[in-house]
Enzyme design. Sequence first.
Site, PDB file in Angstrom:
ATOM      1  N   HIS A   1      -6.182   6.661   1.115  1.00 13.42           N
ATOM      2  CA  HIS A   1      -6.084   5.229   1.374  1.00 13.42           C
ATOM      3  C   HIS A   1      -4.659   4.863   1.785  1.00 13.42           C
ATOM      4  CE1 HIS A   1      -9.954   4.866  -0.775  1.00 13.42           C
ATOM      5  NE2 HIS A   1     -10.074   3.734  -0.107  1.00 13.42           N
TER       6      HIS A   1
ATOM      7  N   LYS B   1      -2.638   0.265  -1.511  1.00 13.03           N
ATOM      8  CA  LYS B   1      -3.736   0.254  -2.481  1.00 13.03           C
ATOM      9  C   LYS B   1      -3.172   0.415  -3.886  1.00 13.03           C
ATOM     10  CE  LYS B   1      -8.290   2.111  -3.539  1.00 13.03           C
ATOM     11  NZ  LYS B   1      -8.809   0.742  -3.689  1.00 13.03           N
TER      12      LYS B   1
END
Length: 233
Positions: A130, A134
């Site tokens: 990600h 995040k």
Amino acid sequence: MKIALLGYGRMGKEIEQIALQRGHEIVIKTSGKENYDISKADVAIDFSVPTSAYNNISNCINNKIPVISGTTGWLERYDDIVSLCKQKNGAFIYASNFSLGVNIFFELNKQLAKMMNSLKQYNTNIEEIHHTKKLDAPSGTAITLAEGIIENSDKKDWVLNGEISEEIIPITAIRTPNVPGTHTITYVSEVDTIEIKHTAHNRQGFALGAVIAAEWLVNKTGVYTMKDVLNIG
């Protein structure tokens, strides 16, 4: 449909665009502790932060506003929300990932786990990648994938950045710029590797799924999942 966006970060802005394209109206946009009148909305979509999610969701349920949440990192209080929803006859959906493709991927993962369970020569691992902004690791999606394997195999638990073993599923969490989300399930033996993978190209898939879930939830009561929304599994 009048929508409250509880959390107006990057996902909130993507959801706003999709909702407007589908003819809905955004009546509340909140990104912090602002005061707002949730009764103005027909449905709420929570993509806030772990410290705000429980209060956002419970406020909606207490005011009889259907609410969906894609916020992760607050699930130690999930059962409390389920109890409140039943007590208040509310409507609630939580999903670690609202992407239609990811929810199909969840079901493929479960079926593959069943097929592989008797083949003890294979070890299982999960990798998720990600963007660097995040907040949580591993991702809620990776945890859902691990839970899907555990429910359908002899695996007992998952561990972040741990070693492969017969009963434990290691999850590797990688953070790199500008990656919406990539999840890979790998089964490895001495002779071959079996792999299934979902790669998100942008956030639009997550946003579309969230809006579809909100549309579906209006005028319902109960606690649901994306399996109910998509009628899969």
